[in-house]
Design an enzyme around this catalytic site. Structure first.
Site, mmCIF file in Angstrom:
data_model
loop_
_atom_site.group_PDB
_atom_site.id
_atom_site.type_symbol
_atom_site.label_atom_id
_atom_site.label_comp_id
_atom_site.label_asym_id
_atom_site.label_seq_id
_atom_site.Cartn_x
_atom_site.Cartn_y
_atom_site.Cartn_z
ATOM 1 N N CYS A 136 0.839 -1.210 0.000
ATOM 2 C CA CYS A 136 0.000 0.000 0.000
ATOM 3 C C CYS A 136 0.874 1.260 0.000
ATOM 4 O O CYS A 136 0.795 2.057 -0.931
ATOM 5 C CB CYS A 136 -0.983 -0.078 1.170
ATOM 6 S SG CYS A 136 -1.854 1.446 1.484
ATOM 7 N N GLU A 206 -2.990 -3.924 -5.957
ATOM 8 C CA GLU A 206 -2.857 -2.474 -6.224
ATOM 9 C C GLU A 206 -3.157 -2.181 -7.693
ATOM 10 O O GLU A 206 -3.835 -1.218 -8.022
ATOM 11 C CB GLU A 206 -1.454 -1.977 -5.872
ATOM 12 C CG GLU A 206 -1.161 -1.906 -4.377
ATOM 13 C CD GLU A 206 -2.012 -0.871 -3.643
ATOM 14 O OE1 GLU A 206 -2.589 0.011 -4.287
ATOM 15 O OE2 GLU A 206 -2.096 -0.970 -2.400
HETATM 16 C C1 LIG Z 1 -5.691 0.934 -2.556
HETATM 17 C C2 LIG Z 1 -4.659 1.884 -2.016
HETATM 18 N N1 LIG Z 1 -3.372 1.467 -1.980
HETATM 19 C C3 LIG Z 1 -2.441 2.334 -1.484
HETATM 20 C C4 LIG Z 1 -2.758 3.580 -1.027
HETATM 21 C C5 LIG Z 1 -1.689 4.485 -0.519
HETATM 22 N N2 LIG Z 1 -1.618 4.465 0.880
HETATM 23 C C6 LIG Z 1 -4.078 3.938 -1.075
HETATM 24 N N3 LIG Z 1 -4.497 5.137 -0.656
HETATM 25 N N4 LIG Z 1 -5.041 3.101 -1.583
#
Ligand SMILES: Cc1ncc(CN)c(N)n1
Length: 222
Positions: A136, A206
């Site tokens: 993330c 992701e």
């Molecule tokens: C799905 C997703 N992945 C990562 C991030 C970054 N923290 C986010 N805001 N959202």
């Protein structure tokens, strides 16, 4: 270092996310507004769950400093990262609080969120969950750094989104890496393989999350 190997392994996935239409839309400042709205609806809920999953890790830790760190991260996810969302909402010309009211766990985000929860409940050591969570911050940081390297963002309304992820992720990533690297020193081959799989799968989640947003994926659109 174990986490260094993991990061090497996911380089092609990050490269492919970079070439996908969501990130290309950010780079060119012409990302379609519907995709941004769909992303915000999904991501506001994703981040709420991310914060809750951090809270599930607290009982798995024994050091005071680690617990403090997680508490700080819960605050950052709930109150800090929203700045990146406001940039996107301004770009899409929508009121952030109104747009997220309609959010849902769409199929790809649903899968990603449950991947993290599964690891939090299945394994007593925090490293398994951390490997599912670490992409993330890591994937966003790598994408943002790669975009910033181009040096062509002046005047792009999405530049603050890129700047946000270039600058705010280092300390967090360092912490997560230390936890996993320490655990990996005494882990069995089978455990190492689960850690690796969790990290790689979350990088793929992701990619799917951005594509879900771009394609306005919903449960109705099966
Ligand atoms: C799905 C997703 N992945 C990562 C991030 C970054 N923290 C986010 N805001 N959202």
């Amino acid at each position: 270092m174990f986490t260094r190997q993991l990061k090497k392994e996911v380089e092609p996935i990050i490269e492919s996310i970079y070439n996908d239409p969501f990130i290309q839309g950010i780079i060119h400042g012409d990302l379609k507004k519907e995709a941004v709205k769909h992303y915000l609806k999904a991501d506001s809920l994703y981040l709420n769950e991310f914060a809750k999953i951090y809270s599930l890790l607290i009982p798995k830790l024994n050091d005071r400093e680690g617990i403090q760190f997680l508490l700080g991260q819960i605050d950052f996810v709930m109150n800090g990262e929203v700045d990146a969302h406001y940039t996107l909402a301004d770009y899409a010309g929508v009121d952030y609080k109104t747009v997220i009211e309609e959010g849902e766990w769409y199929p790809s985000s649903d899968h990603y969120i449950k991947h993290m929860y599964y690891n939090a409940y299945r394994y007593s050591d925090a490293s398994f969950t951390i490997c599912a969570m670490a992409p993330c911050p890591y994937v966003y940081q790598q994408l943002a750094l790669k975009i910033a390297e181009r040096n062509d963002l002046e005047g792009n309304p999405l530049k603050p989104w890129v700047d946000f992820y270039c600058t705010n992720m280092d300390e967090l990533i360092g912490h997560l890496d230390r936890w996993v690297d320490e655990f990996s020193e005494t882990a069995s081959d089978e455990e190492l393989n689960i850690l690796r799989k969790n990290f790689v799968e979350s990088c793929i989640h992701e990619k799917r999350f951005f594509n879900m947003s771009y394609n306005i994926e919903t449960w109705e659109g099966y």
